[in-house]
Design a protein around this motif. Sequence first.
Motif, PDB file in Angstrom:
ATOM      1  N   LEU A 253     -14.198   1.381  12.166  1.00 44.26           N
ATOM      2  CA  LEU A 253     -14.933   2.082  11.118  1.00 44.26           C
ATOM      3  C   LEU A 253     -14.012   2.639  10.045  1.00 44.26           C
ATOM      4  CD1 LEU A 253     -17.483   4.021  13.371  1.00 44.26           C
ATOM      5  CD2 LEU A 253     -17.797   1.834  12.189  1.00 44.26           C
ATOM      6  N   LEU A 254     -12.719   2.631  10.304  1.00 47.91           N
ATOM      7  CA  LEU A 254     -11.755   3.226   9.385  1.00 47.91           C
ATOM      8  C   LEU A 254     -11.329   2.209   8.326  1.00 47.91           C
ATOM      9  CD1 LEU A 254      -9.596   5.050  12.063  1.00 47.91           C
ATOM     10  CD2 LEU A 254     -11.167   6.120  10.453  1.00 47.91           C
ATOM     11  N   SER A 255     -11.656   2.510   7.074  1.00 55.54           N
ATOM     12  CA  SER A 255     -11.315   1.588   5.998  1.00 55.54           C
ATOM     13  C   SER A 255     -10.370   2.213   4.972  1.00 55.54           C
ATOM     14  CB  SER A 255     -12.588   1.114   5.284  1.00 55.54           C
ATOM     15  OG  SER A 255     -13.279   2.207   4.705  1.00 55.54           O
ATOM     16  N   LYS A 256      -9.853   3.404   5.228  1.00 52.79           N
ATOM     17  CA  LYS A 256      -8.915   4.042   4.308  1.00 52.79           C
ATOM     18  C   LYS A 256      -7.510   3.510   4.535  1.00 52.79           C
ATOM     19  CE  LYS A 256      -7.141   8.014   5.222  1.00 52.79           C
ATOM     20  NZ  LYS A 256      -6.846   9.448   5.464  1.00 52.79           N
ATOM     21  N   ASN A 257      -6.715   3.498   3.480  1.00 54.77           N
ATOM     22  CA  ASN A 257      -5.322   3.088   3.618  1.00 54.77           C
ATOM     23  C   ASN A 257      -4.589   4.079   4.518  1.00 54.77           C
ATOM     24  OD1 ASN A 257      -5.775   0.935   1.976  1.00 54.77           O
ATOM     25  ND2 ASN A 257      -4.685   1.752   0.207  1.00 54.77           N
ATOM     26  N   THR A 258      -3.807   3.545   5.424  1.00 52.33           N
ATOM     27  CA  THR A 258      -3.154   4.368   6.436  1.00 52.33           C
ATOM     28  C   THR A 258      -1.883   4.995   5.893  1.00 52.33           C
ATOM     29  OG1 THR A 258      -3.997   2.858   8.130  1.00 52.33           O
ATOM     30  CG2 THR A 258      -2.288   4.415   8.793  1.00 52.33           C
ATOM     31  N   MET A 259      -1.816   6.314   5.933  1.00 54.37           N
ATOM     32  CA  MET A 259      -0.600   7.040   5.623  1.00 54.37           C
ATOM     33  C   MET A 259       0.044   7.463   6.937  1.00 54.37           C
ATOM     34  SD  MET A 259      -0.885   6.705   2.418  1.00 54.37           S
ATOM     35  CE  MET A 259       0.347   7.754   1.651  1.00 54.37           C
ATOM     36  N   MET A 260       1.251   7.978   6.854  1.00 58.38           N
ATOM     37  CA  MET A 260       1.970   8.314   8.079  1.00 58.38           C
ATOM     38  C   MET A 260       1.208   9.323   8.948  1.00 58.38           C
ATOM     39  SD  MET A 260       4.525   6.381   8.408  1.00 58.38           S
ATOM     40  CE  MET A 260       5.036   7.209   9.906  1.00 58.38           C
ATOM     41  N   ASN A 261       0.574  10.288   8.329  1.00 56.13           N
ATOM     42  CA  ASN A 261      -0.156  11.276   9.117  1.00 56.13           C
ATOM     43  C   ASN A 261      -1.415  10.722   9.771  1.00 56.13           C
ATOM     44  OD1 ASN A 261       1.379  13.600   9.226  1.00 56.13           O
ATOM     45  ND2 ASN A 261       0.551  14.458   7.335  1.00 56.13           N
ATOM     46  N   ASP A 262      -1.819   9.521   9.366  1.00 55.54           N
ATOM     47  CA  ASP A 262      -2.982   8.870   9.987  1.00 55.54           C
ATOM     48  C   ASP A 262      -2.600   8.079  11.228  1.00 55.54           C
ATOM     49  OD1 ASP A 262      -4.783   9.714   7.930  1.00 55.54           O
ATOM     50  OD2 ASP A 262      -3.990   8.111   6.641  1.00 55.54           O
ATOM     51  N   MET A 263      -1.313   7.988  11.531  1.00 54.43           N
ATOM     52  CA  MET A 263      -0.854   7.137  12.630  1.00 54.43           C
ATOM     53  C   MET A 263      -1.563   7.404  13.956  1.00 54.43           C
ATOM     54  SD  MET A 263       1.556   4.753  11.986  1.00 54.43           S
ATOM     55  CE  MET A 263       2.702   4.655  13.359  1.00 54.43           C
TER      56      MET A 263
END
Length: 441
Positions: A253-263
């Motif tokens: 469901l996650l379609s946002k660009n992944t940043m380091m804090n999203d790891m």
Amino acid sequence: MRNVKFSRRAMLRGLGYGTIFCSGLADNLYAQTVPRITRVAMFGYANGSHYQSEPTGGETSFVLKPHMAPLEAVRGDLLVFKNLTLARDPGNAHRSASFSVFGLGAKTSIDQEFAKFLKDTTPLASLEMAVGQTSGDGGVIPGLSQVDGRFVPSVTNPLAAYQRIADRISGGAPSSGSGMNTPSAAEQALLRRQSVLDFIKDDVRTFRGRLGPEEATKMDFYLESLRTLERDVGSSIPTESPSNSCTKPASPLLSKNTMMNDMPEHSRLYLDLMAMAFACNVTRVATMMWGGGENNEAVKFGDIDIPAWHSLSHGDPDGAPGQQLIRLQAYFAGEFRYFIEKLKSFSDGEFSLLDNTAAVLSTQNGSSQLGAAQNFAETDHPPQHAPFVVAGSCGGAWKTGRLLDAGGRNHNDLYLSIAKAIGMNVTSVGRAAWCRGPLIT
């Protein structure tokens, strides 16, 4: 036309099992070992590593430092290296290493050379993924893979990664091996539009030479009939087989660009998709950039509290900055372990998927200095003693569970070993001057 599935018994019956001719050919046909399908996964994280990360001890009695402690659970599946140099051109360490960590001094990165070599064996030649925002003098890059000197755009969010492979899972040929419940070697030959008889042509030629003119003519007619049968039924053999390993995953469901804090939320979605792409033979080459270039994001989760990653990588490695870098390096090791264990859980014939894979974990740069008491240089990342770990034996090409001393050799030689393991007939990879020969024996 209905789907047709050959069994050994049916094939032997069709060949006239029990005759001298067929018994000899059948033994040789089914004695052929189905080639193990090898894969390569490559992970590179930004901003270097802590300088004390190298394991200690002997080849099989090595001791992992806290930097790699999460890998202790899978140590028997690893090759860990010390005294390995991440070769790079002069200039900004972040920028030059971005070009060389997978590029190896060439304009086309080694993963893309692997993909080119294997391109006709899977629906997708390679899968490139990237996490984080690159910036600064290290260069803004979309990933670590390159073709003709240009970086290849990489998938940057889990949904995009899913969409890249999902539609190919149902249409691509599954991996070989009975554990994946795939067709037999004979059926695989038909799927590739080859003749089963091509596997035993030497036996056919030898046997035909022993026949008289009349018997040889009958044999030719018989063999041509078999080839015709193969052409007629080849297109009706199913290209999918039910498998406990190859299963189309649910869409994230996650379609946002992944940043380091999203790891913590995103990372294992990528790893699951990469593993499934291998299990379903969608691709045999995959790369992941964690960070990349010069990454100065805040990284704050778990016990990691880094206000600016790149800035911290140039801080005192023997002080608080060094402790944070150790924790982040251990986090990457833990994610790598997760991927290893995922591959181990998948069957690939009589082996696990990990057994047929070479998965590489490396920093995208050299160590984080040499220590405050050892010529601490705040503006550089020495390329020596770069941490590299290889998981899996790439189809049985080497024995794992070892610490190998590279003796200062460049990382090109590690990838040369992998190139040979997947079947490439090469004496160097990347820049030839950076190679001395295969590193893994």
